[in-house]
Design a protein around this motif. Structure first.
Motif, PDB file in Angstrom:
ATOM      1  N   ALA A  54      -6.431 -45.449  12.890  1.00 38.85           N
ATOM      2  CA  ALA A  54      -7.619 -45.509  13.753  1.00 38.85           C
ATOM      3  C   ALA A  54      -7.482 -46.633  14.766  1.00 38.85           C
ATOM      4  N   THR A 103      -7.144 -45.016  23.342  1.00 36.07           N
ATOM      5  CA  THR A 103      -8.404 -44.731  24.036  1.00 36.07           C
ATOM      6  C   THR A 103      -8.761 -45.870  24.984  1.00 36.07           C
ATOM      7  N   ILE A 119     -10.612 -39.627  25.359  1.00 36.40           N
ATOM      8  CA  ILE A 119     -10.638 -40.059  23.967  1.00 36.40           C
ATOM      9  C   ILE A 119      -9.362 -39.592  23.282  1.00 36.40           C
ATOM     10  N   CYS A 120      -8.735 -40.485  22.513  1.00 34.22           N
ATOM     11  CA  CYS A 120      -7.524 -40.145  21.768  1.00 34.22           C
ATOM     12  C   CYS A 120      -7.841 -40.108  20.276  1.00 34.22           C
ATOM     13  N   SER A 121      -7.478 -39.014  19.619  1.00 36.14           N
ATOM     14  CA  SER A 121      -7.711 -38.859  18.180  1.00 36.14           C
ATOM     15  C   SER A 121      -6.609 -37.964  17.615  1.00 36.14           C
ATOM     16  N   ASP A 122      -6.717 -37.585  16.362  1.00 35.85           N
ATOM     17  CA  ASP A 122      -5.750 -36.655  15.789  1.00 35.85           C
ATOM     18  C   ASP A 122      -6.062 -35.227  16.219  1.00 35.85           C
ATOM     19  N   CYS A 160     -11.876 -43.286  16.565  1.00 39.26           N
ATOM     20  CA  CYS A 160     -11.150 -43.042  17.815  1.00 39.26           C
ATOM     21  C   CYS A 160     -11.596 -43.968  18.950  1.00 39.26           C
ATOM     22  N   GLY A 181     -11.931 -36.980  16.061  1.00 40.62           N
ATOM     23  CA  GLY A 181     -12.261 -37.175  17.470  1.00 40.62           C
ATOM     24  C   GLY A 181     -13.754 -37.072  17.707  1.00 40.62           C
ATOM     25  N   VAL A 208      -7.682 -39.298  11.879  1.00 38.58           N
ATOM     26  CA  VAL A 208      -8.699 -39.927  12.734  1.00 38.58           C
ATOM     27  C   VAL A 208      -9.451 -38.831  13.488  1.00 38.58           C
ATOM     28  N   LEU A 225      -4.986 -45.410  17.447  1.00 33.61           N
ATOM     29  CA  LEU A 225      -5.500 -44.406  18.379  1.00 33.61           C
ATOM     30  C   LEU A 225      -6.638 -44.963  19.230  1.00 33.61           C
ATOM     31  N   ALA A 226      -7.446 -45.846  18.657  1.00 34.42           N
ATOM     32  CA  ALA A 226      -8.491 -46.490  19.461  1.00 34.42           C
ATOM     33  C   ALA A 226      -7.872 -47.356  20.558  1.00 34.42           C
TER      34      ALA A 226
END
Length: 212
Positions: A185, A192, A113-116, A162, A135, A133, A188-189
């Motif tokens: 978002a 992901t 998962i990619c988030s801040d 995310c 996680g 964003v 970053l989504a």
């Protein structure tokens, strides 16, 4: 933020280094992993003391949000230039720009998962950016557990963030449309989705407007 080829290469590096939930738990121990869930990196740092292998580098870089040497980053990730959206290079040091962490649900998912970045790691009170964003959280995992899973033709992830719910939906839906008002978002989504080799129809806009 990330090209398909860069995502494919990064995924291959993650798999080669065993950057996944089981291997990290085995390496750090359950107590250190539980501490990470409380945003404390101290037990994990102790568990990795002196280690210089690729898995240790990836854990430090993303889970502990620590700088690593450029040589260590190259050994773990290969060429760094395609990853400029994810990594910040400053002299000989490399830092993570975003949070990338393994996520697994037994029998269903095993990916990332990619988030801040987490702003409160180790008690810090860092300011969050306006388009922050989030996680993985208890709310997102609870929602994933409560959602009914059955084969469907199309599914909508409203406010994807995310992208974690979209990953779950992609396992049972032929097509997943994911919307969010926040452009970051969506960005970053997309990371992901690429890291997990999942196809998402990501749309920018408020609530149901993108699918009207």
């Amino acid at each position: 933020m990330l090209t398909v080829s860069a995502a494919d290469a990064l995924r291959a590096r993650f798999l080669q280094s065993r950057f996944g939930v089981d291997a990290i738990t085995e390496r750090l121990g359950p107590e250190a992993v539980a501490a990470l869930g409380r945003n404390s990196t101290i037990p994990a740092r102790r568990a990795l003391a002196g280690a210089r292998d690729p898995l240790a580098t990836l854990i430090r870089l993303w889970l502990l949000q620590q700088p690593v040497s450029q040589a260590a980053a190259v050994a773990a990730l290969g060429e760094l230039a395609p990853l400029d959206a994810l990594l910040e290079r400053d002299g000989d040091e490399v830092r993570a720009r975003v949070d990338i962490r393994p996520y697994a649900v037994e029998g269903l998912l095993d990916g990332w998962i990619c988030s801040d970045l987490i702003p409160t790691l180790d008690g810090r009170n860092g300011a969050t950016r306006p388009d922050f964003v989030l996680g993985l959280s208890p709310a997102s995992t609870t929602l994933a557990q409560l959602t009914i899973r059955r084969p469907v033709g199309s599914a909508l992830d409203l406010g994807t963030g995310c992208g974690v719910q979209s990953l779950h939906l992609a396992a049972s839906a032929d097509r997943v449309v994911a919307t969010d008002l926040n452009p970051r978002a969506i960005a970053l989504a997309s990371v992901t989705a690429l890291l997990n080799d999942v196809s998402l129809d990501l749309r920018l806009g408020s609530l149901y407007e993108p699918v009207a």
